[in-house]
Write a protein that holds these residues in place. Structure first.
Motif, PDB file in Angstrom:
ATOM      1  N   LYS A   1      -2.963  -9.436  -3.794  1.00  0.00           N
ATOM      2  CA  LYS A   1      -4.104  -9.867  -2.986  1.00  0.00           C
ATOM      3  C   LYS A   1      -4.185  -9.127  -1.654  1.00  0.00           C
ATOM      4  CE  LYS A   1      -4.368 -14.584  -4.818  1.00  0.00           C
ATOM      5  NZ  LYS A   1      -3.667 -14.444  -6.003  1.00  0.00           N
ATOM      6  N   ASP A   2      -3.035  -8.721  -1.123  1.00  0.00           N
ATOM      7  CA  ASP A   2      -2.994  -8.103   0.205  1.00  0.00           C
ATOM      8  C   ASP A   2      -2.096  -6.871   0.163  1.00  0.00           C
ATOM      9  OD1 ASP A   2      -2.854  -7.417   2.882  1.00  0.00           O
ATOM     10  OD2 ASP A   2      -1.856  -9.277   3.507  1.00  0.00           O
ATOM     11  N   TYR A   3      -2.720  -5.706   0.140  1.00  0.00           N
ATOM     12  CA  TYR A   3      -1.946  -4.464   0.067  1.00  0.00           C
ATOM     13  C   TYR A   3      -1.188  -4.150   1.351  1.00  0.00           C
ATOM     14  CZ  TYR A   3      -4.523  -3.609  -4.239  1.00  0.00           C
ATOM     15  OH  TYR A   3      -5.049  -3.710  -5.499  1.00  0.00           O
ATOM     16  N   THR A   4      -1.486  -4.860   2.425  1.00  0.00           N
ATOM     17  CA  THR A   4      -0.763  -4.644   3.680  1.00  0.00           C
ATOM     18  C   THR A   4       0.463  -5.545   3.792  1.00  0.00           C
ATOM     19  OG1 THR A   4      -2.100  -6.225   4.945  1.00  0.00           O
ATOM     20  CG2 THR A   4      -2.877  -3.924   4.857  1.00  0.00           C
ATOM     21  N   ALA A   5       0.688  -6.401   2.808  1.00  0.00           N
ATOM     22  CA  ALA A   5       1.862  -7.282   2.805  1.00  0.00           C
ATOM     23  C   ALA A   5       3.121  -6.462   2.521  1.00  0.00           C
ATOM     24  CB  ALA A   5       1.696  -8.365   1.746  1.00  0.00           C
TER      25      ALA A   5
ATOM     26  N   GLN B   1     -11.271   4.995   3.170  1.00  0.00           N
ATOM     27  CA  GLN B   1     -11.078   3.725   3.873  1.00  0.00           C
ATOM     28  C   GLN B   1     -11.006   2.603   2.861  1.00  0.00           C
ATOM     29  OE1 GLN B   1     -10.480   3.037   7.059  1.00  0.00           O
ATOM     30  NE2 GLN B   1     -10.424   5.243   7.425  1.00  0.00           N
ATOM     31  N   PRO B   2      -9.994   1.787   2.867  1.00  0.00           N
ATOM     32  CA  PRO B   2      -8.757   1.992   3.605  1.00  0.00           C
ATOM     33  C   PRO B   2      -7.999   3.200   3.060  1.00  0.00           C
ATOM     34  CG  PRO B   2      -8.531   0.113   2.134  1.00  0.00           C
ATOM     35  CD  PRO B   2      -9.959   0.577   2.030  1.00  0.00           C
ATOM     36  N   TRP B   3      -7.057   3.691   3.814  1.00  0.00           N
ATOM     37  CA  TRP B   3      -6.370   4.945   3.508  1.00  0.00           C
ATOM     38  C   TRP B   3      -5.719   4.937   2.129  1.00  0.00           C
ATOM     39  CZ3 TRP B   3      -1.276   5.051   2.232  1.00  0.00           C
ATOM     40  CH2 TRP B   3      -0.496   3.945   2.600  1.00  0.00           C
ATOM     41  N   TYR B   4      -5.355   3.790   1.605  1.00  0.00           N
ATOM     42  CA  TYR B   4      -4.629   3.691   0.341  1.00  0.00           C
ATOM     43  C   TYR B   4      -5.551   3.484  -0.867  1.00  0.00           C
ATOM     44  CZ  TYR B   4      -5.289  -1.184   1.719  1.00  0.00           C
ATOM     45  OH  TYR B   4      -5.827  -2.364   2.135  1.00  0.00           O
ATOM     46  N   GLN B   5      -6.867   3.417  -0.682  1.00  0.00           N
ATOM     47  CA  GLN B   5      -7.772   3.081  -1.779  1.00  0.00           C
ATOM     48  C   GLN B   5      -7.710   4.065  -2.943  1.00  0.00           C
ATOM     49  OE1 GLN B   5      -9.591   0.073  -1.883  1.00  0.00           O
ATOM     50  NE2 GLN B   5      -9.491   0.734  -4.006  1.00  0.00           N
ATOM     51  N   ASN B   6      -7.614   5.362  -2.676  1.00  0.00           N
ATOM     52  CA  ASN B   6      -7.523   6.331  -3.774  1.00  0.00           C
ATOM     53  C   ASN B   6      -6.256   6.119  -4.598  1.00  0.00           C
ATOM     54  OD1 ASN B   6      -9.951   7.565  -3.146  1.00  0.00           O
ATOM     55  ND2 ASN B   6      -9.006   9.141  -1.873  1.00  0.00           N
TER      56      ASN B   6
ATOM     57  N   ALA C   1       0.836  -1.208   0.000  1.00  0.00           N
ATOM     58  CA  ALA C   1       0.000   0.000   0.000  1.00  0.00           C
ATOM     59  C   ALA C   1       0.866   1.251   0.000  1.00  0.00           C
ATOM     60  CB  ALA C   1      -0.939   0.002   1.213  1.00  0.00           C
ATOM     61  N   GLU C   2       1.911   1.275   0.814  1.00  0.00           N
ATOM     62  CA  GLU C   2       2.794   2.438   0.878  1.00  0.00           C
ATOM     63  C   GLU C   2       3.560   2.604  -0.433  1.00  0.00           C
ATOM     64  OE1 GLU C   2       3.738   2.465   5.662  1.00  0.00           O
ATOM     65  OE2 GLU C   2       4.740   0.995   4.383  1.00  0.00           O
ATOM     66  N   ALA C   3       4.020   1.495  -1.014  1.00  0.00           N
ATOM     67  CA  ALA C   3       4.742   1.561  -2.286  1.00  0.00           C
ATOM     68  C   ALA C   3       3.827   2.038  -3.410  1.00  0.00           C
ATOM     69  CB  ALA C   3       5.336   0.192  -2.618  1.00  0.00           C
ATOM     70  N   ILE C   4       2.611   1.511  -3.457  1.00  0.00           N
ATOM     71  CA  ILE C   4       1.638   1.934  -4.472  1.00  0.00           C
ATOM     72  C   ILE C   4       1.304   3.407  -4.290  1.00  0.00           C
ATOM     73  CG2 ILE C   4      -0.766   1.664  -5.235  1.00  0.00           C
ATOM     74  CD1 ILE C   4      -0.345  -1.399  -4.530  1.00  0.00           C
ATOM     75  N   ASN C   5       1.163   3.841  -3.049  1.00  0.00           N
ATOM     76  CA  ASN C   5       0.869   5.243  -2.769  1.00  0.00           C
ATOM     77  C   ASN C   5       1.986   6.145  -3.306  1.00  0.00           C
ATOM     78  OD1 ASN C   5      -0.813   7.282  -1.550  1.00  0.00           O
ATOM     79  ND2 ASN C   5       0.685   7.409   0.099  1.00  0.00           N
ATOM     80  N   MET C   6       3.245   5.771  -3.066  1.00  0.00           N
ATOM     81  CA  MET C   6       4.369   6.575  -3.576  1.00  0.00           C
ATOM     82  C   MET C   6       4.409   6.573  -5.102  1.00  0.00           C
ATOM     83  SD  MET C   6       7.604   6.050  -1.028  1.00  0.00           S
ATOM     84  CE  MET C   6       7.573   4.269  -0.973  1.00  0.00           C
TER      85      MET C   6
END
Length: 182
Positions: free
Chosen positions: A123-127, A101-106, A77-82
């Motif tokens: 499958k799991d953006y928190t991985a 929600q979740p914070w990374y969805q946008n 999620a953090e990598a995709i966000n960056m």
């Protein structure tokens, strides 16, 4: 050294080295956020200037509680966000916000729209994100013309012929090329 720090440092270093050389193509990257030092990033740390630059460019803002967590693991999620923020800034688009929600969805939605991600790719953006994940995301976040080689590395212990690569050419954002499934 942990993955998050290596990944962030590589991304920031890439932008640091690329921006002066390619100012015309990268001119939309300019400081837009005032940097407030993180209590867990010493001014003397080798990566401190890259953290500062990534914050000033609006690519990162640290973790909850006002820390950077340089010894933590970077999540997908953090990598995709960056990567989404990098693409948005480059394209002149509104930067994806974290007020959802979740914070990374946008960021995920923007990454899907821009072709940085394919639906179902993760499958799991928190991985935890791997270096290969980070490289693939950033390869899709910017046009290949902006991804010039800055050095040669002969061996990466965690990358081999079995590492999933997310594109089939050196021009991942070129529409004539497609992704290979992992």
């Amino acid at each position: 050294m942990n993955r998050m720090l290596r990944s962030l440092s590589a991304a920031a270093l890439s932008l640091t080295l690329t921006v002066p050389a390619l100012a015309a193509g990268m001119s939309s990257f300019s400081p837009s956020v005032t940097y407030t030092p993180f209590p867990d990033v010493a001014d003397s740390a080798w990566y401190a200037p890259y953290v500062r630059q990534a914050v000033e460019l609006g690519l990162i803002n640290g973790k909850s509680g006002g820390v950077f967590d340089p010894n933590g693991k970077l999540t997908l999620a953090e990598a995709i966000n960056m990567a989404a923020k990098t693409c948005a800034i480059y394209e002149g688009d509104p930067v994806p916000t974290t007020d959802c929600q979740p914070w990374y969805q946008n960021a995920v939605n923007y990454a899907l729209e821009q072709g940085i991600l394919t639906r179902g790719e993760y499958k799991d953006y928190t991985a935890p994100a791997t270096r290969a994940d980070m490289a693939g995301l950033f390869a899709w976040a910017l046009p290949a013309t902006e991804l010039t080689r800055i050095n040669r590395i002969g061996d990466l212990a965690d990358v081999d012929q079995n590492t999933c690569l997310l594109y089939t050419s050196p021009s991942p954002r070129d529409c004539s090329y497609s992704r290979m499934p992992c």
